[in-house]
Design an enzyme around this catalytic site. Structure first.
Site, PDB file in Angstrom:
ATOM      1  N   GLY A   1      44.748  89.704  39.422  1.00  0.00           N
ATOM      2  CA  GLY A   1      44.449  90.986  39.765  1.00  0.00           C
ATOM      3  C   GLY A   1      43.165  91.269  40.456  1.00  0.00           C
ATOM      4  O   GLY A   1      42.640  92.245  40.379  1.00  0.00           O
TER       5      GLY A   1
ATOM      6  N   HIS B   1      32.806  88.596  40.403  1.00  0.00           N
ATOM      7  CA  HIS B   1      32.254  89.544  39.480  1.00  0.00           C
ATOM      8  C   HIS B   1      32.781  89.798  37.978  1.00  0.00           C
ATOM      9  O   HIS B   1      33.819  89.398  37.631  1.00  0.00           O
ATOM     10  CB  HIS B   1      32.351  90.914  39.977  1.00  0.00           C
ATOM     11  CG  HIS B   1      34.010  91.158  40.482  1.00  0.00           C
ATOM     12  ND1 HIS B   1      34.646  90.820  41.537  1.00  0.00           N
ATOM     13  CD2 HIS B   1      34.837  91.997  39.766  1.00  0.00           C
ATOM     14  CE1 HIS B   1      35.897  91.112  41.604  1.00  0.00           C
ATOM     15  NE2 HIS B   1      36.129  91.760  40.457  1.00  0.00           N
TER      16      HIS B   1
END
Ligand code: DGP
Length: 115
Positions: A93, A100
Protein backbone atom coordinates in the site's frame (compact mmCIF):
# COMPACT_ATOMS: atom_id res chain seq x y z
CA UNK A 1 16.53 16.71 -8.91
CA UNK A 2 13.83 14.28 -7.81
CA UNK A 3 10.30 14.94 -9.06
CA UNK A 4 8.83 13.37 -5.94
CA UNK A 5 6.21 14.96 -3.69
CA UNK A 6 8.23 14.36 -0.51
CA UNK A 7 11.40 15.73 -2.16
CA UNK A 8 9.35 18.85 -2.95
CA UNK A 9 8.32 19.05 0.72
CA UNK A 10 12.01 18.70 1.70
CA UNK A 11 12.91 21.56 -0.68
CA UNK A 12 9.96 23.57 0.76
CA UNK A 13 8.38 23.82 -2.70
CA UNK A 14 5.21 22.34 -1.18
CA UNK A 15 4.03 23.58 2.22
CA UNK A 16 3.82 21.14 5.10
CA UNK A 17 3.52 21.25 8.84
CA UNK A 18 7.07 20.36 9.88
CA UNK A 19 7.57 19.03 13.41
CA UNK A 20 11.26 18.09 13.17
CA UNK A 21 14.15 18.77 10.81
CA UNK A 22 17.90 18.24 10.72
CA UNK A 23 20.45 17.83 7.90
CA UNK A 24 19.37 14.27 7.11
CA UNK A 25 15.80 13.81 8.28
CA UNK A 26 12.53 15.73 8.17
CA UNK A 27 9.18 14.97 9.82
CA UNK A 28 5.84 16.58 9.01
CA UNK A 29 2.15 16.01 9.66
CA UNK A 30 0.38 13.61 7.31
CA UNK A 31 -2.15 15.42 5.10
CA UNK A 32 -4.71 12.62 5.73
CA UNK A 33 -4.31 11.79 9.41
CA UNK A 34 -5.75 8.49 10.65
CA UNK A 35 -5.26 9.39 14.33
CA UNK A 36 -4.79 12.57 16.41
CA UNK A 37 -1.03 12.24 15.87
CA UNK A 38 0.02 11.13 12.40
CA UNK A 39 3.48 12.22 11.39
CA UNK A 40 5.65 11.10 8.49
CA UNK A 41 9.35 10.75 9.25
CA UNK A 42 11.52 10.60 6.15
CA UNK A 43 15.16 10.67 5.11
CA UNK A 44 16.08 13.70 3.01
CA UNK A 45 18.07 11.39 0.74
CA UNK A 46 15.69 9.98 -1.86
CA UNK A 47 15.38 6.27 -1.08
CA UNK A 48 12.41 4.80 -2.92
CA UNK A 49 11.32 2.15 -0.42
CA UNK A 50 12.53 -0.43 2.10
CA UNK A 51 13.79 -2.62 -0.76
CA UNK A 52 16.05 0.21 -1.92
CA UNK A 53 17.79 0.60 1.46
CA UNK A 54 21.51 -0.06 1.02
CA UNK A 55 24.24 -0.85 3.54
CA UNK A 56 25.39 2.77 3.37
CA UNK A 57 21.92 3.82 4.60
CA UNK A 58 22.07 1.74 7.80
CA UNK A 59 23.11 4.61 10.07
CA UNK A 60 20.52 6.92 8.55
CA UNK A 61 17.70 4.39 8.95
CA UNK A 62 18.77 3.74 12.54
CA UNK A 63 18.77 7.47 13.20
CA UNK A 64 15.18 7.69 11.98
CA UNK A 65 14.19 5.63 15.02
CA UNK A 66 15.95 7.97 17.45
CA UNK A 67 14.15 10.86 15.74
CA UNK A 68 10.85 8.99 16.13
CA UNK A 69 11.68 8.61 19.82
CA UNK A 70 12.30 12.38 20.11
CA UNK A 71 9.09 13.27 18.28
CA UNK A 72 7.05 10.84 20.38
CA UNK A 73 8.27 12.67 23.49
CA UNK A 74 7.72 16.08 21.87
CA UNK A 75 4.14 15.08 20.96
CA UNK A 76 3.60 13.54 24.40
CA UNK A 77 2.71 10.05 23.13
CA UNK A 78 5.79 8.27 24.47
CA UNK A 79 4.11 7.13 27.69
CA UNK A 80 0.88 5.80 26.20
CA UNK A 81 2.56 4.39 23.12
CA UNK A 82 2.16 4.61 19.39
CA UNK A 83 2.65 2.65 16.17
CA UNK A 84 5.29 2.96 13.46
CA UNK A 85 4.27 1.70 10.02
CA UNK A 86 6.34 1.49 6.85
CA UNK A 87 4.40 0.52 3.76
CA UNK A 88 6.43 -1.02 0.96
CA UNK A 89 5.46 -1.50 -2.66
CA UNK A 90 2.14 -2.25 -4.31
CA UNK A 91 0.90 -4.96 -1.96
CA UNK A 92 2.12 -2.98 1.05
CA UNK A 93 0.00 0.00 0.00
CA UNK A 94 2.90 2.39 -0.56
CA UNK A 95 1.57 5.39 -2.48
CA UNK A 96 4.50 7.78 -2.24
CA UNK A 97 7.73 6.32 -3.58
CA UNK A 98 10.00 7.92 -1.02
CA UNK A 99 10.79 5.89 2.11
CA UNK A 100 8.62 7.13 4.97
CA UNK A 101 7.76 6.03 8.48
CA UNK A 102 4.21 6.70 9.69
CA UNK A 103 4.23 7.64 13.38
CA UNK A 104 0.66 7.17 14.57
CA UNK A 105 -0.76 7.71 18.04
CA UNK A 106 -2.76 9.92 20.35
CA UNK A 107 -5.53 7.34 20.75
CA UNK A 108 -5.89 3.64 21.52
CA UNK A 109 -5.19 1.95 18.21
CA UNK A 110 -6.98 -1.14 16.97
CA UNK A 111 -5.35 -4.54 17.40
CA UNK A 112 -5.52 -5.39 13.70
CA UNK A 113 -2.26 -4.48 12.00
CA UNK A 114 -3.41 -5.58 8.60
CA UNK A 115 -6.54 -6.48 6.72
P1 DGP B 1 1.77 5.56 1.95
O1 DGP B 1 0.44 4.99 1.62
O2 DGP B 1 2.50 4.73 3.00
O3 DGP B 1 2.63 5.80 0.73
O4 DGP B 1 1.49 6.94 2.65
C1 DGP B 1 1.65 8.17 2.03
C2 DGP B 1 1.11 9.19 2.98
O5 DGP B 1 1.57 10.46 2.54
C3 DGP B 1 -0.41 9.27 3.06
O6 DGP B 1 -0.83 8.95 4.39
C4 DGP B 1 -0.76 10.72 2.73
C5 DGP B 1 0.58 11.41 2.81
N1 DGP B 1 0.76 12.49 1.85
C6 DGP B 1 0.67 12.37 0.50
N2 DGP B 1 0.91 13.56 -0.08
C7 DGP B 1 1.15 14.44 0.92
C8 DGP B 1 1.47 15.83 0.95
O7 DGP B 1 1.59 16.51 -0.08
N3 DGP B 1 1.64 16.40 2.17
C9 DGP B 1 1.55 15.66 3.33
N4 DGP B 1 1.74 16.33 4.47
N5 DGP B 1 1.26 14.35 3.33
C10 DGP B 1 1.07 13.75 2.15
Amino acid sequence: MEDCIFCKIIRKEIPSSIVYEDEEIIAFKDVNPVAPIHILVIPKRHIESVVEIKEEDELLVGKIYTVINKIAKQENIDKNGFRVIVNCGKDGGQEVKHLHFHLIGGKKLGTKICE
